[in-house]
Every structure is written in structure tokens, then in C-alpha cells.
Design a protein around this motif. Structure first.
Motif, PDB file in Angstrom:
ATOM      1  N   ILE A  48       5.942   7.310   3.580  1.00  0.00           N
ATOM      2  CA  ILE A  48       4.644   6.660   3.662  1.00  0.00           C
ATOM      3  C   ILE A  48       4.735   5.248   3.108  1.00  0.00           C
ATOM      4  CG2 ILE A  48       2.212   6.796   2.997  1.00  0.00           C
ATOM      5  CD1 ILE A  48       3.178   9.101   4.802  1.00  0.00           C
ATOM      6  N   SER A  49       5.339   5.113   1.935  1.00  0.00           N
ATOM      7  CA  SER A  49       5.544   3.801   1.321  1.00  0.00           C
ATOM      8  C   SER A  49       6.882   3.840   0.594  1.00  0.00           C
ATOM      9  CB  SER A  49       4.399   3.475   0.357  1.00  0.00           C
ATOM     10  OG  SER A  49       4.424   4.355  -0.741  1.00  0.00           O
ATOM     11  N   ASN A  50       7.169   2.802  -0.177  1.00  0.00           N
ATOM     12  CA  ASN A  50       8.440   2.758  -0.899  1.00  0.00           C
ATOM     13  C   ASN A  50       8.555   3.870  -1.933  1.00  0.00           C
ATOM     14  OD1 ASN A  50       9.183   0.509   0.539  1.00  0.00           O
ATOM     15  ND2 ASN A  50       8.462  -0.924  -1.006  1.00  0.00           N
ATOM     16  N   THR A  51       7.433   4.299  -2.492  1.00  0.00           N
ATOM     17  CA  THR A  51       7.461   5.303  -3.555  1.00  0.00           C
ATOM     18  C   THR A  51       6.998   6.682  -3.119  1.00  0.00           C
ATOM     19  OG1 THR A  51       5.252   4.616  -4.235  1.00  0.00           O
ATOM     20  CG2 THR A  51       7.117   3.582  -5.365  1.00  0.00           C
ATOM     21  N   VAL A  52       6.297   6.790  -2.007  1.00  0.00           N
ATOM     22  CA  VAL A  52       5.710   8.063  -1.590  1.00  0.00           C
ATOM     23  C   VAL A  52       6.374   8.575  -0.318  1.00  0.00           C
ATOM     24  CG1 VAL A  52       3.579   9.203  -0.894  1.00  0.00           C
ATOM     25  CG2 VAL A  52       3.515   7.410  -2.624  1.00  0.00           C
ATOM     26  N   GLU A  53       6.819   9.835  -0.385  1.00  0.00           N
ATOM     27  CA  GLU A  53       7.404  10.504   0.780  1.00  0.00           C
ATOM     28  C   GLU A  53       6.823  11.901   0.877  1.00  0.00           C
ATOM     29  OE1 GLU A  53      11.605  10.521   0.208  1.00  0.00           O
ATOM     30  OE2 GLU A  53      11.869   8.501   0.981  1.00  0.00           O
ATOM     31  N   ARG A 111       1.259   8.932  13.705  1.00  0.00           N
ATOM     32  CA  ARG A 111      -0.194   8.885  13.564  1.00  0.00           C
ATOM     33  C   ARG A 111      -0.636   9.395  12.197  1.00  0.00           C
ATOM     34  NH1 ARG A 111      -1.539  11.470  19.257  1.00  0.00           N
ATOM     35  NH2 ARG A 111      -3.393  12.223  18.204  1.00  0.00           N
ATOM     36  N   LEU A 112       0.052  10.412  11.668  1.00  0.00           N
ATOM     37  CA  LEU A 112      -0.248  10.888  10.314  1.00  0.00           C
ATOM     38  C   LEU A 112       0.066   9.807   9.287  1.00  0.00           C
ATOM     39  CD1 LEU A 112      -1.034  13.176   8.346  1.00  0.00           C
ATOM     40  CD2 LEU A 112       1.383  13.837   8.350  1.00  0.00           C
ATOM     41  N   ARG A 113       1.232   9.174   9.434  1.00  0.00           N
ATOM     42  CA  ARG A 113       1.626   8.095   8.518  1.00  0.00           C
ATOM     43  C   ARG A 113       0.594   6.967   8.542  1.00  0.00           C
ATOM     44  NH1 ARG A 113       6.069   6.406  10.929  1.00  0.00           N
ATOM     45  NH2 ARG A 113       7.408   7.944   9.939  1.00  0.00           N
ATOM     46  N   GLU A 114       0.158   6.595   9.732  1.00  0.00           N
ATOM     47  CA  GLU A 114      -0.815   5.513   9.868  1.00  0.00           C
ATOM     48  C   GLU A 114      -2.165   5.897   9.274  1.00  0.00           C
ATOM     49  OE1 GLU A 114      -2.008   1.881  10.330  1.00  0.00           O
ATOM     50  OE2 GLU A 114       0.028   2.522  10.797  1.00  0.00           O
ATOM     51  N   LEU A 115      -2.558   7.157   9.421  1.00  0.00           N
ATOM     52  CA  LEU A 115      -3.813   7.627   8.839  1.00  0.00           C
ATOM     53  C   LEU A 115      -3.782   7.528   7.319  1.00  0.00           C
ATOM     54  CD1 LEU A 115      -6.563   9.166   9.304  1.00  0.00           C
ATOM     55  CD2 LEU A 115      -5.245  11.235   8.896  1.00  0.00           C
ATOM     56  N   ILE A 116      -2.674   7.934   6.720  1.00  0.00           N
ATOM     57  CA  ILE A 116      -2.538   7.879   5.263  1.00  0.00           C
ATOM     58  C   ILE A 116      -2.499   6.429   4.792  1.00  0.00           C
ATOM     59  CG2 ILE A 116      -1.054   8.474   3.314  1.00  0.00           C
ATOM     60  CD1 ILE A 116      -0.219  10.976   4.917  1.00  0.00           C
ATOM     61  N   ARG A 117      -1.762   5.576   5.493  1.00  0.00           N
ATOM     62  CA  ARG A 117      -1.687   4.165   5.111  1.00  0.00           C
ATOM     63  C   ARG A 117      -3.044   3.481   5.213  1.00  0.00           C
ATOM     64  NH1 ARG A 117       3.969   2.229   7.923  1.00  0.00           N
ATOM     65  NH2 ARG A 117       5.358   3.156   6.375  1.00  0.00           N
TER      66      ARG A 117
END
Length: 137
Positions: free
Chosen positions: A4-9, A90-96
């Protein structure tokens, strides 16, 4: 792993992906091959940081149920692999989108010139409409 980001997976076992048959037109291939994907992601049971969970639950998106389960259906591609990638993206984009901070709107006032132009347009429009009446003989 879904980054999702540099720190979150997200770990793969938190995301449930099932194969389903695609809907709609498409000929024989659609009728016999399960190439669409149903992705389910449980927000409260996930390993996301509490801040992410709060922002996701506060989001008004029809894909998020009251219990906090995100359901995404991907069927735009012909192959299962592409539909899986599409659903995960789409899940990644929703969370971002949920964690992105919205800029606070600063209230502004219209300028004197814009107010004057607006009133001039209204007067001109009113004069035009006044000329549309019946013609007196």
C-alpha cells in the motif's frame, strides 16, 4: 503481498479471492470459463494500522459494507490473472484514497469586478426578456 505504501503491506491470507463466472455478453467463453474475480477484504480483522482502518470505515463507498468488508468484483478482462491484478489494484487505490488528507477549503469572497459583471449580465438578460412580450399595434 500487496504493498500500500512504503511502510504498510497486506499479507495474502487477509485478502480472499474467489473465481466466479463473468456476467453479460461475451459468447461461449463467458459461459464456460470462470474468469471473473470476487475479492473480499475484512477491514477490522486486517493488519492495517488503526488510522487506516478508521479512515476506511468512515469512507462512504458502496463497496464497503456496514461490517467493514470490502467487496470488489473484477470482470473486465478475459483472463483470471488480469482480473486478479485489476481487483488488487482497485483495493490498493481505495485504501490510498481513504488515507489521503483532503485540503481544507478556505472560504473566499467574489471580487467586486465579478459581482459587477454578474449584475450587468442579469440586467441585460432582463432587457432581452422584456422585449419578448406581445407587440402593441
Amino acid at each position: 503481498m500487496l504493498r500500500i505504501s512504503n511502510t504498510v503491506e497486506l499479507v495474502e491470507h487477509e485478502i480472499e479471492i474467489t473465481q466466479i463466472r463473468a456476467q453479460g455478453a461475451g459468447g461461449q467463453n463467458v459461459n464456460k470459463v470462470a474468469s471473473a474475480v470476487h475479492l473480499r477484504f475484512d477491514i477490522p480483522a486486517s493488519s492495517l494500522p488503526p488510522f487506516y482502518k478508521e479512515r476506511l470505515m468512515a469512507l462512504s463507498d458502496q463497496r464497503i459494507s456496514k461490517e467493514g468488508v470490502v467487496i470488489i468484483k473484477a470482470q473486465s478482462h478475459r483472463t483470471l490473472e488480469l482480473n486478479k491484478e485489476d481487483a488488487l489494484a482497485r483495493l490498493r487505490e481505495l485504501i490510498r484514497r481513504a488515507i489521503k488528507q483532503q485540503k481544507a477549503r478556505k472560504p473566499t469572497r467574489p471580487t467586486k469586478g465579478s459581482q459587477r459583471r454578474r449584475v450587468d449580465k442579469k440586467v441585460k438578460k432582463g432587457k432581452t426578456k422584456a422585449l419578448r412580450g406581445k407587440v402593441k399595434p
